[in-house]
Design an enzyme around this catalytic site. Structure first.
Site, mmCIF file in Angstrom:
data_model
loop_
_atom_site.group_PDB
_atom_site.id
_atom_site.type_symbol
_atom_site.label_atom_id
_atom_site.label_comp_id
_atom_site.label_asym_id
_atom_site.label_seq_id
_atom_site.Cartn_x
_atom_site.Cartn_y
_atom_site.Cartn_z
ATOM 1 N N ASP A 78 4.460 8.465 -10.202
ATOM 2 C CA ASP A 78 4.198 8.689 -11.628
ATOM 3 C C ASP A 78 5.478 9.146 -12.336
ATOM 4 O OD1 ASP A 78 1.304 8.271 -11.253
ATOM 5 O OD2 ASP A 78 1.442 10.123 -10.104
ATOM 6 N N HIS A 85 -2.917 13.316 -9.874
ATOM 7 C CA HIS A 85 -2.495 11.911 -9.816
ATOM 8 C C HIS A 85 -3.707 11.065 -10.214
ATOM 9 C CE1 HIS A 85 -0.837 8.138 -8.506
ATOM 10 N NE2 HIS A 85 -1.831 7.970 -7.667
HETATM 11 N N1 LIG Z 1 -0.373 8.812 -4.616
HETATM 12 C C1 LIG Z 1 0.040 7.638 -5.059
HETATM 13 O O1 LIG Z 1 0.956 7.582 -5.883
HETATM 14 C C2 LIG Z 1 -0.575 6.362 -4.562
HETATM 15 C C3 LIG Z 1 -0.085 5.129 -5.021
HETATM 16 C C4 LIG Z 1 -0.655 3.961 -4.532
HETATM 17 C C5 LIG Z 1 -1.712 4.010 -3.636
HETATM 18 N N2 LIG Z 1 -2.179 5.226 -3.239
HETATM 19 C C6 LIG Z 1 -3.280 5.329 -2.267
HETATM 20 O O2 LIG Z 1 -2.763 5.154 -0.969
HETATM 21 C C7 LIG Z 1 -3.814 4.717 -0.109
HETATM 22 C C8 LIG Z 1 -3.340 3.566 0.748
HETATM 23 O O3 LIG Z 1 -3.022 2.464 -0.073
HETATM 24 P P1 LIG Z 1 -2.658 1.037 0.573
HETATM 25 O O4 LIG Z 1 -2.409 0.099 -0.533
HETATM 26 O O5 LIG Z 1 -1.633 1.195 1.647
HETATM 27 O O6 LIG Z 1 -4.087 0.706 1.224
HETATM 28 P P2 LIG Z 1 -4.458 -0.300 2.410
HETATM 29 O O7 LIG Z 1 -5.929 -0.543 2.269
HETATM 30 O O8 LIG Z 1 -3.520 -1.474 2.457
HETATM 31 O O9 LIG Z 1 -4.181 0.561 3.715
HETATM 32 C C9 LIG Z 1 -4.984 1.621 4.078
HETATM 33 C C10 LIG Z 1 -4.963 1.678 5.578
HETATM 34 O O10 LIG Z 1 -5.571 2.904 5.993
HETATM 35 C C11 LIG Z 1 -6.283 2.649 7.198
HETATM 36 N N3 LIG Z 1 -7.241 3.734 7.393
HETATM 37 C C12 LIG Z 1 -8.452 3.887 6.801
HETATM 38 N N4 LIG Z 1 -9.063 4.989 7.275
HETATM 39 C C13 LIG Z 1 -8.196 5.573 8.153
HETATM 40 C C14 LIG Z 1 -8.249 6.712 8.970
HETATM 41 N N5 LIG Z 1 -9.317 7.509 8.969
HETATM 42 N N6 LIG Z 1 -7.191 6.993 9.742
HETATM 43 C C15 LIG Z 1 -6.113 6.196 9.742
HETATM 44 N N7 LIG Z 1 -6.010 5.088 8.998
HETATM 45 C C16 LIG Z 1 -7.039 4.770 8.224
HETATM 46 C C17 LIG Z 1 -6.916 1.299 6.930
HETATM 47 O O11 LIG Z 1 -7.314 0.677 8.107
HETATM 48 C C18 LIG Z 1 -5.750 0.553 6.254
HETATM 49 O O12 LIG Z 1 -4.922 -0.060 7.194
HETATM 50 C C19 LIG Z 1 -5.002 4.417 -1.015
HETATM 51 O O13 LIG Z 1 -5.857 5.535 -1.018
HETATM 52 C C20 LIG Z 1 -4.354 4.288 -2.389
HETATM 53 O O14 LIG Z 1 -5.266 4.580 -3.424
HETATM 54 C C21 LIG Z 1 -1.626 6.382 -3.677
#
Ligand SMILES: NC(=O)c1ccc[n+]([C@@H]2O[C@H](COP(=O)([O-])OP(=O)(O)OC[C@H]3O[C@@H](n4cnc5c(N)ncnc54)[C@H](O)[C@@H]3O)[C@@H](O)[C@H]2O)c1
Length: 333
Positions: free
Chosen positions: A145, A173
């Site tokens: 952000d 966030h």
């Molecule tokens: N804070 C930020 O600025 C920000 C920015 C973008 C995305 N995000 C968040 O980050 C997260 C991941 O995003 P992404 O695009 O990589 O998603 P993604 O769906 O590509 O990857 C998520 C991964 O987590 C794994 N997973 C699910 N439950 C799990 C567990 N209990 N233990 C270990 N692994 C597990 C899934 O199998 C998957 O491979 C999402 O929650 C998204 O909203 C945060």
């Protein structure tokens, strides 16, 4: 998606420098184990000189053993028809379990960056489940952000983005986050002296930053991954390199003892400085006005409501969910 960008940056030495060997321990879920094997193969085939170990697994009590940094990214996205309260509960359980595992086996000074959404409240859940680790070491990622806010100000002012400093993201966030144009600077001068269009600052700029994640999902069909990975690297580097004189960075941290009057016992993004030792201090001398404070209170209210929703996961009794209706969790449209 995020990890797949981030791991290669970590292995190449972008965070800890060219003289620091690195071991990567990758935690997956049962469902993602095969994909994890694929990522590990790609890391091995990249022959990074600094990468001395790659291990994978699905048990956090094994994977987190002696970890110096824990980057908690995995979480479930909100699917159609899933209530916000349900998402807080589903993802909160992941971070409660991971907090317990970190508490049991990680390095006693482990630095934890929670990325999986809703990241502020997930970070709160995680630290509450890790009572033997310093609460101060837990972060919720708001650096993306901050980077987005810097980009918008640079575009508007017609300057290169490295001329923007002192950019704070306050709060959650989510769409209640507060990009602070009162304290930010362009070429060392207050933003308001350079960009005189107050309406743009208060409305367009603020909303653009708050909704950038949602707009990106509309265009890409998935949430930001590459720029998130870049911002995780930035967040880590900010903790392992001294903050430039007079500047600061934003990170979501535990509010205990904050000098601003923000509610205690939540994870709130605030301006911080670091000596480069992995630790940080809150910046004390920031200006506040009614507009900024009003926005901060709205984000604070949202986080207090989220906290009530997850009381069963933080060991604080029965959950009671009354999230403010007009706000969204990160990434929602
Ligand atoms: N804070 C930020 O600025 C920000 C920015 C973008 C995305 N995000 C968040 O980050 C997260 C991941 O995003 P992404 O695009 O990589 O998603 P993604 O769906 O590509 O990857 C998520 C991964 O987590 C794994 N997973 C699910 N439950 C799990 C567990 N209990 N233990 C270990 N692994 C597990 C899934 O199998 C998957 O491979 C999402 O929650 C998204 O909203 C945060």
């Amino acid at each position: 998606m995020i990890s797949n960008h981030l791991l290669f940056k970590l292995a190449s030495g972008e965070v800890f420098g060219q003289d620091q060997p690195i071991a990567l321990k990758l935690l997956g879920s049962e469902r993602s184990l095969q994909a994890l094997e694929g990522v590990a193969m790609e890391l091995e085939d990249s022959l990074y000189p600094l990468l001395r170990e790659v291990s994978i697994g699905i048990d956090p009590y094994v994977i987190f053993e002696d970890a110096d940094w824990a980057l908690l990214i995995g979480a479930k996205p909100r699917g159609p028809g899933v209530e916000r309260a349900a998402l807080l509960d589903i993802n909160g359980q992941i971070f409660a379990e991971q907090g317990k595992a970190l508490n049991a086996v990680a390095s006693r000074n482990v630095k934890v960056i929670v990325v999986g959404n809703p990241c502020n409240t997930n970070a709160l859940i995680c630290l509450k489940n890790a009572p033997n680790l310093p609460a101060k070491n837990f972060h919720a990622l708001t650096r993306l952000d901050e980077n987005r806010a810097k980009c918008q100000l640079a575009l508007k002012a017609g300057v290169f983005y490295d001329k923007i400093s002192n950019m704070t993201i306050w709060g959650n966030h989510s769409t209640t986050q507060v990009p602070d144009f009162l304290n930010a600077k362009i070429n060392g001068r207050p933003v308001k002296e350079v960009i005189k269009d107050t309406k743009w600052l208060e409305e367009d700029f603020t909303i653009t930053v708050q909704k950038r994640g949602g707009v990106l999902i509309q265009k890409w069909g998935r949430s930001s991954a590459a720029s998130t990975a870049v911002s995780i690297v930035d967040a880590m580097r900010s903790l392992v390199t001294p903050t430039p004189e007079g500047d600061w960075f934003s990170t979501g941290v535990y509010t205990t003892g904050n000098p601003y009057g923000i509610a205690e016992d939540i994870v709130f993004s605030m301006p911080c400085r670091s000596k480069g030792d992995g630790d940080y201090e809150l910046v004390k001398d920031v200006a506040m006005d009614d507009f900024l404070w009003g926005r901060i209170k709205k984000s604070e209210a949202e986080l207090i409501a989220e906290k009530r929703c997850v009381a069963h996961l933080t060991g604080e009794g029965n959950a009671f969910c009354d999230l403010p209706g007009d706000t969204m969790l990160p990434g929602e449209m």
